[in-house]
Each structure stands twice: as structure tokens, then as C-alpha cells.
Design an enzyme around this catalytic site. Structure first.
Site, PDB file in Angstrom:
ATOM      1  N   TYR A   1       5.666  -6.786  17.293  1.00  0.00           N
ATOM      2  CA  TYR A   1       5.767  -5.879  16.142  1.00  0.00           C
ATOM      3  C   TYR A   1       6.438  -4.569  16.543  1.00  0.00           C
ATOM      4  CZ  TYR A   1       4.308  -2.517  12.582  1.00  0.00           C
ATOM      5  OH  TYR A   1       4.297  -1.531  11.628  1.00  0.00           O
TER       6      TYR A   1
ATOM      7  N   SER B   1       4.673   4.223  15.180  1.00  0.00           N
ATOM      8  CA  SER B   1       4.212   4.848  16.427  1.00  0.00           C
ATOM      9  C   SER B   1       4.048   3.827  17.542  1.00  0.00           C
ATOM     10  CB  SER B   1       2.868   5.529  16.190  1.00  0.00           C
ATOM     11  OG  SER B   1       1.875   4.559  15.904  1.00  0.00           O
TER      12      SER B   1
ATOM     13  N   PHE C   1       0.829  -1.214   0.000  1.00  0.00           N
ATOM     14  CA  PHE C   1       0.000   0.000   0.000  1.00  0.00           C
ATOM     15  C   PHE C   1       0.870   1.274   0.000  1.00  0.00           C
ATOM     16  CE2 PHE C   1      -1.664   2.502   3.833  1.00  0.00           C
ATOM     17  CZ  PHE C   1      -2.269   3.491   3.086  1.00  0.00           C
TER      18      PHE C   1
HETATM   19  C1  UD1 Z   1      -0.256  -0.191  14.955  1.00  0.00           C
HETATM   20  C2  UD1 Z   1       0.492   1.130  15.052  1.00  0.00           C
HETATM   21  C3  UD1 Z   1       0.592   1.766  13.687  1.00  0.00           C
HETATM   22  C4  UD1 Z   1       1.157   0.768  12.683  1.00  0.00           C
HETATM   23  C5  UD1 Z   1       0.275  -0.470  12.655  1.00  0.00           C
HETATM   24  C6  UD1 Z   1       0.796  -1.520  11.695  1.00  0.00           C
HETATM   25  C7  UD1 Z   1      -0.059   1.954  17.311  1.00  0.00           C
HETATM   26  C8  UD1 Z   1      -0.723   3.018  18.095  1.00  0.00           C
HETATM   27  N1  UD1 Z   1      -0.200   2.053  15.961  1.00  0.00           N
HETATM   28  O1  UD1 Z   1      -1.547   0.108  14.581  1.00  0.00           O
HETATM   29  O2  UD1 Z   1       1.416   2.911  13.726  1.00  0.00           O
HETATM   30  O3  UD1 Z   1       1.165   1.348  11.427  1.00  0.00           O
HETATM   31  O4  UD1 Z   1       0.289  -1.021  13.963  1.00  0.00           O
HETATM   32  O5  UD1 Z   1      -0.092  -2.588  11.642  1.00  0.00           O
HETATM   33  O6  UD1 Z   1       0.583   1.079  17.837  1.00  0.00           O
HETATM   34  N2  UD1 Z   1      -9.668  -2.688  15.567  1.00  0.00           N
HETATM   35  C9  UD1 Z   1     -11.000  -2.916  15.717  1.00  0.00           C
HETATM   36  N3  UD1 Z   1     -11.648  -3.661  14.772  1.00  0.00           N
HETATM   37  C10 UD1 Z   1     -11.013  -4.168  13.685  1.00  0.00           C
HETATM   38  C11 UD1 Z   1      -9.627  -3.931  13.529  1.00  0.00           C
HETATM   39  C12 UD1 Z   1      -8.973  -3.186  14.501  1.00  0.00           C
HETATM   40  O7  UD1 Z   1     -11.618  -2.478  16.702  1.00  0.00           O
HETATM   41  O8  UD1 Z   1     -11.671  -4.830  12.854  1.00  0.00           O
HETATM   42  C13 UD1 Z   1      -8.983  -1.840  16.565  1.00  0.00           C
HETATM   43  C14 UD1 Z   1      -7.700  -2.418  17.133  1.00  0.00           C
HETATM   44  O9  UD1 Z   1      -7.957  -3.271  18.222  1.00  0.00           O
HETATM   45  C15 UD1 Z   1      -6.965  -1.128  17.542  1.00  0.00           C
HETATM   46  C16 UD1 Z   1      -7.430  -0.107  16.487  1.00  0.00           C
HETATM   47  O10 UD1 Z   1      -8.604  -0.645  15.916  1.00  0.00           O
HETATM   48  O11 UD1 Z   1      -7.370  -0.689  18.812  1.00  0.00           O
HETATM   49  C17 UD1 Z   1      -6.418   0.108  15.391  1.00  0.00           C
HETATM   50  O12 UD1 Z   1      -5.970  -1.171  14.931  1.00  0.00           O
HETATM   51  P1  UD1 Z   1      -5.067  -1.347  13.631  1.00  0.00           P
HETATM   52  O13 UD1 Z   1      -5.665  -0.613  12.495  1.00  0.00           O
HETATM   53  O14 UD1 Z   1      -4.762  -2.783  13.476  1.00  0.00           O
HETATM   54  O15 UD1 Z   1      -3.763  -0.537  13.986  1.00  0.00           O
HETATM   55  P2  UD1 Z   1      -2.837  -0.438  15.331  1.00  0.00           P
HETATM   56  O16 UD1 Z   1      -2.638  -1.762  15.914  1.00  0.00           O
HETATM   57  O17 UD1 Z   1      -3.320   0.705  16.149  1.00  0.00           O
END
Ligand code: UD1
Length: 313
Positions: A143, A120, A12
């Protein structure tokens, strides 16, 4: 004309960077093992790039790929917190071993500068907001540890070998071509595509966790600035790249619901292991040394992203 090597070019962010580098009139070489990237992401530019389907763990292939290169943009990774919790060895190989190989090859090829996609997630659950680069790192997931190790390697190659490196800590990047199709995909890619199909999205936890979601064009600008900023300002250093605003997941769902015209509701499931609660970037350092500021905000980015997925759903 300069030559840019983009690792993870079929992903991406890599494929978006490739278009931007071509647009400024420079040459693009790419390397990708297609483990998470897709050739369709670079199909429309395939005639204009030198694409090498190789693994960064193959040092010989990486040495060849670095030959004659001016700048390396290192985007290749297995980018998922939960995936690293499921398979920490895979995360270690793809995110650390591959990065060290690349640095060795870039050093040997006398590349001018390596710009690295850091994360981050390095901040983990540091309670202070916004998060700034001077804070001690506190990684939670494998990670986050792997991405942080990559930063340390970057700085080490600057200090030990004089290879110019810049680490950009990306904050939750989203935009067109982000893969929505895996349980490990980023939340916005998942929510948008699910809602466009009339499927119910799931929030892990109470939805009060917040993120500094960042549209991909901002990352492109940051990378191009990081290549050209004076070494005295940026070499061996780490900078946040984000929007500089945070939104929680409940509110994110409401915004998407309105923009997409989704009639359903969201459901809730248990918290995800390794998750960070809040994330918000301080952008002062990136502003001062890179001249970075976000140009596309959260909602404007969402509109573009929704439109892109809509045309493909
Ligand atoms: C983390 C990093 C980000 C990095 C990414 C790579 C942090 C703050 N951010 O992202 O910089 O680029 O990893 O993968 O550490 N969620 C839901 N429903 C879903 C999918 C996710 O509720 O279907 C929630 C997750 O539990 C999380 C949030 O959405 O709380 C964001 O998740 P995601 O998009 O996977 O990214 P991070 O883990 O925050």
C-alpha cells in the site's frame, strides 16, 4: 463557479469533501466504482452532484468525467495496509494504475490542478520524528509503495506536461462516515463502534505504536487550500496533512474508554505485517506554502465522531 471532480466520492473522505465544495457554492462531479464507497454516504447530496458510477481503470469513462473540470480531488483508493499485504495486485491496480489513468485524462482535459490523497505510510519506519517531506521515503507495505508511486506520478505529470499537481500526505484520517465494518477499517472507526456495542477491541502488538490521528475536517481544509495556493508555491510538491501530535494505541484506548463510558478492557494479539511503529508529522511546510494548520484537534474530533456513530448504533 468552479467544477470539482472528486474521485472516490462515495467514500469517507470523498463524501466529506463533496459537502464542503457544495457549501462553498461550487459544482461537484463524482466518480466511484463503489468497491469500498457506499451510496448512502452521498444519499443526502445526491440531487446536487453529478455522480458517475465508473471505475478509474476505464480510461474512456475517466476522460468523460474530466471534461470541463477545473479541479480534481483524487481520493479513490483501496486504503489499507493489511489489505495490500493480502492482495498486492489489487492495491497496485486501484492505487497506481487508476491514478495514472486519471492523470492522463486530467492532462488531456486541461484540468487546472489535481490534488492527490497521498499517505504518511510513505515514510515507513524512518526513526526520526517528526517526519518531514525532505526525508527519503521508506515504504514498508505494498500500500505504501503504491501511494508513493502515485506521488511520483503526480510530480512527473507536473514536470513533463505542466499539469499542476499537489500531493497531500494524509496521516491516519478519522471522522464520521468512515467505514467501521471491515477487518481492514481504520483503528478508530473499529474501536469506537466496537466499544459502543460493548464488544472488546483488539490491539495488534504491544499498543506502544503511535499515530498522528487527524480529524477529517482538517483534510478538507488542506484540499481546498491546495486548490487555491499559488502554483509557484505548491505545483508538483508534497505536503504533510496531520494534527501534529501523536498518541499510542494503549492511551488511545483509555481516552476512548472515558469518552464512550466503556466498562470493558482491550485484548492483545500479534503485530500486524507491514505496520509502522511511530508516526508524527512535521507541519512546517504545509503551514508555509498552503497556509494549513489543523483546526480540529484529536479529542474534539473524537467527540464528534463518537456522537455520529452513537446515533447510528
Ligand atoms: C496507514 C497510514 C495512514 C493511511 C492508512 C490507510 C501509517 C503510519 N499510516 O494507517 O496514513 O491513511 O494506512 O489505510 O502508515 N490496529 C489495532 N487494532 C485494530 C485495527 C488496527 O491495533 O483493530 C492497529 C494497527 O495494527 C496499527 C494501528 O492500529 O498499528 C493503526 O492501524 P490503521 O488504522 O489500520 O492505520 P495504519 O495502518 O496506521
Amino acid at each position: 463557479m468552479s467544477t470539482y471532480l472528486i474521485t472516490g466520492i462515495a467514500g469517507f473522505i470523498g463524501s466529506t469533501l463533496a459537502r464542503a465544495v457544495l457549501a462553498q457554492g461550487d459544482a461537484v462531479r463524482g466518480i466511484d466504482n463503489l468497491s469500498t464507497g457506499k451510496l448512502e454516504n452521498i444519499a443526502e447530496i445526491s440531487g446536487r452532484i453529478d455522480m458517475r458510477q465508473s471505475d478509474l481503470l476505464d480510461l474512456n469513462a475517466v476522460h468523460q468525467a474530466c471534461r470541463g473540470v477545473d479541479y480534481v480531488l483524487h481520493e479513490a483508493a483501496i486504503p489499507s495496509v493489511p489489505r495490500s499485504v493480502d492482495d498486492p495486485l489489487e492495491s497496485n491496480r486501484a492505487n497506481i494504475d487508476a491514478t495514472v489513468n486519471l492523470l492522463v485524462a486530467a492532462r488531456d482535459a486541461k484540468v487546472k490542478r489535481v490534488v492527490y490523497a497521498a499517505s504518511s505510510s510513505a515514510y515507513g519506519d524512518v526513526p526520526t520524528l517528526p517526519k518531514h517531506e525532505g526525508m527519503p521515503a521508506n515504504p514498508i507495505s505494498p500500500y505504501a509503495v503504491a501511494k508513493l508511486a502515485g506521488e511520483y506520478y503526480m510530480t512527473s505529470f507536473w514536470r513533463c506536461y505542466g499539469l499542476e499537481t499537489v500531493s497531500l500526505r494524509y496521516f491516519n484520517i478519522f471522522g464520521p462516515r468512515q467505514d467501521p465494518g471491515s477487518p481492514y477499517s481504520g483503528v478508530l472507526a473499529r474501536f469506537i463502534t466496537q466499544m459502543l456495542k460493548g464488544e472488546q477491541p483488539v490491539i495488534f502488538g504491544d499498543g506502544l505504536q503511535s499515530r498522528d490521528f487527524t480529524y477529517v475536517d482538517n483534510v478538507v481544509n488542506a484540499n481546498l487550500l491546495a486548490c487555491k495556493a499559488p502554483a509557484s508555491e505548491v505545483a508538483g510538491r508534497i505536503f504533510n496533512v496531520a494534527t501534529g501530535a501523536r498518541i499510542d494505541l494503549n492511551e488511545t484506548f483509555r481516552v476512548l474508554k472515558k469518552l464512550i463510558g466503556y466498562a470493558g478492557e482491550v485484548s492483545y494479539q500479534a503485530d500486524r505485517a507491514g505496520d509502522v511503529k511511530h508516526s508524527l508529522a512535521d507541519l512546517s511546510l504545509a503551514g508555509k506554502h498552503l497556509g494549513y494548520k489543523p483546526t480540529v484537534g484529536f479529542e474534539a474530533g473524537l467527540r464528534r465522531t463518537i456522537e455520529w456513530y452513537r446515533q447510528r448504533t
